[in-house]
Design a protein around this motif. Structure first.
Motif, PDB file in Angstrom:
ATOM      1  N   ARG A   1      -5.113   6.247   2.362  1.00 31.51           N
ATOM      2  CA  ARG A   1      -4.956   5.433   1.150  1.00 31.51           C
ATOM      3  C   ARG A   1      -5.098   6.284  -0.106  1.00 31.51           C
ATOM      4  O   ARG A   1      -4.360   6.127  -1.060  1.00 31.51           O
TER       5      ARG A   1
ATOM      6  N   TRP B   1      -0.635  -7.074   8.020  1.00 31.80           N
ATOM      7  CA  TRP B   1       0.655  -7.334   7.378  1.00 31.80           C
ATOM      8  C   TRP B   1       0.500  -7.405   5.863  1.00 31.80           C
ATOM      9  O   TRP B   1       1.300  -6.843   5.124  1.00 31.80           O
ATOM     10  N   VAL B   2      -0.530  -8.130   5.416  1.00 34.91           N
ATOM     11  CA  VAL B   2      -0.763  -8.259   3.974  1.00 34.91           C
ATOM     12  C   VAL B   2      -1.072  -6.890   3.382  1.00 34.91           C
ATOM     13  O   VAL B   2      -0.564  -6.531   2.316  1.00 34.91           O
ATOM     14  N   GLU B   3      -1.896  -6.128   4.078  1.00 39.37           N
ATOM     15  CA  GLU B   3      -2.263  -4.798   3.596  1.00 39.37           C
ATOM     16  C   GLU B   3      -1.036  -3.890   3.510  1.00 39.37           C
ATOM     17  O   GLU B   3      -0.861  -3.158   2.529  1.00 39.37           O
ATOM     18  N   GLN B   4      -0.173  -3.933   4.520  1.00 36.10           N
ATOM     19  CA  GLN B   4       1.028  -3.104   4.510  1.00 36.10           C
ATOM     20  C   GLN B   4       1.980  -3.518   3.390  1.00 36.10           C
ATOM     21  O   GLN B   4       2.645  -2.681   2.799  1.00 36.10           O
ATOM     22  N   ALA B   5       2.036  -4.823   3.098  1.00 35.90           N
ATOM     23  CA  ALA B   5       2.931  -5.315   2.054  1.00 35.90           C
ATOM     24  C   ALA B   5       2.390  -5.040   0.656  1.00 35.90           C
ATOM     25  O   ALA B   5       3.134  -4.624  -0.234  1.00 35.90           O
ATOM     26  N   CYS B   6       1.098  -5.265   0.467  1.00 31.43           N
ATOM     27  CA  CYS B   6       0.499  -5.129  -0.873  1.00 31.43           C
ATOM     28  C   CYS B   6       0.057  -3.705  -1.198  1.00 31.43           C
ATOM     29  O   CYS B   6       0.084  -3.301  -2.354  1.00 31.43           O
ATOM     30  N   TYR B   7      -0.411  -2.999  -0.198  1.00 34.32           N
ATOM     31  CA  TYR B   7      -0.941  -1.648  -0.409  1.00 34.32           C
ATOM     32  C   TYR B   7      -0.316  -0.674   0.581  1.00 34.32           C
ATOM     33  O   TYR B   7      -0.977  -0.179   1.481  1.00 34.32           O
TER      34      TYR B   7
ATOM     35  N   ARG C   1       6.796   3.304   5.654  1.00 36.14           N
ATOM     36  CA  ARG C   1       6.793   1.992   6.307  1.00 36.14           C
ATOM     37  C   ARG C   1       7.524   2.054   7.637  1.00 36.14           C
ATOM     38  O   ARG C   1       8.404   2.862   7.836  1.00 36.14           O
TER      39      ARG C   1
END
Length: 189
Positions: free
Chosen positions: A175, A84-90, A147
Motif C-alpha cells: 500500500r 472487493w471494496v478495498e481493491q476498488a477504493c484503494y 489489477r
C-alpha cells in the motif's frame, strides 16, 4: 499513525487463504483469474450460509457448532466483500520503490550486479522488469500489474556469487509502495 502488526496480519489472512485456493487449483491444472475465484467462493459460501441459516431457524434448539459455523461463513463472506471494496477504493500503486542496505563494503562495490525481482505467493515473477539497484544509494524501482492479478508477496535479491535472499512483502509495504531491506552476501548461492 502506523497500523499494529496484529491488525495487518488479520487483514492478510483472507488474501493468503485465497492464494492457497488458487495454488491448489493451479496444481491440478486450473488457472483462473483471482476475481473469478473470489466470485465462485462467495457464491459457494453464500449458499452454505443460506442453507445453514434456514436449518437453524427451523431448529428449536440451536447447536453451538452450527451457530459458530454460521458466524464463520458470515465472516468469510464479509472478508471477500471487504477485499472487493478495498481493491476498488484503494488499488495497489503498481510500483514498489525501495532501498537496499548492504552489510559490508565489498558487497556495496558490487551493487551494479545486484538484481531485485517481485514474486507472487508461488515464487513466479510478477514484476514487469528486473530491477537494477542504484550503486550510490541502493535505491530501486519495480512495477507490477495493478489489477486482476495476484499481488506480489516477495522481493528477491540476487547477486552473482551470493546466496539469493527473499523478503516477505505485507499489505502495508504494498500500500505504501516502499520498502527497505538489508542484504548480506552470505557466501555461495
Amino acid at each position: 499513525m502506523e497500523e499494529p502488526e496484529s491488525i495487518t496480519a488479520v487483514l492478510d489472512f483472507g488474501p493468503a487463504m485465497l492464494e492457497k485456493v488458487l495454488g491448489v487449483l493451479q496444481k491440478v491444472g486450473i488457472d483462473l483469474p483471482i476475481l473469478l475465484v473470489q466470485i465462485f467462493l462467495f457464491i459457494i459460501v453464500g449458499l452454505l450460509f443460506g442453507w445453514l441459516l434456514i436449518k437453524l431457524r427451523k431448529a428449536k434448539k440451536k447447536p453451538f457448532f452450527q451457530v459458530m459455523g454460521l458466524v464463520g461463513l458470515g465472516l468469510i463472506m464479509a472478508g471477500i466483500v471487504f477485499s472487493w471494496v478495498e481493491q476498488a477504493c484503494y488499488p495497489l500503486p503498481g510500483e514498489l520503490t525501495g532501498v537496499v542496505e548492504v552489510a559490508d563494503s565489498a558487497t556495496k562495490e558490487r551493487l551494479a550486479d545486484l538484481r531485485v525481482i517481485l514474486l507472487d505467493y508461488q515464487g513466479r515473477k510478477v514484476s514487469l522488469e528486473e530491477g537494477v539497484v542504484d550503486t550510490v544509494d541502493g535505491r530501486f524501482v519495480l512495477s507490477y500489474p495493478r489489477r486482476g492479478d495476484v499481488p506480489p508477496r516477495m522481493l528477491r535479491l540476487r547477486l552473482p556469487g551470493c546466496k539469493t535472499q527473499d523478503f516477505s512483502l505485507g499489505r502495508r509495504e504494498l500500500r505504501q509502495g516502499r520498502v527497505a531491506v538489508h542484504f548480506a552476501c552470505g557466501g555461495e548461492p
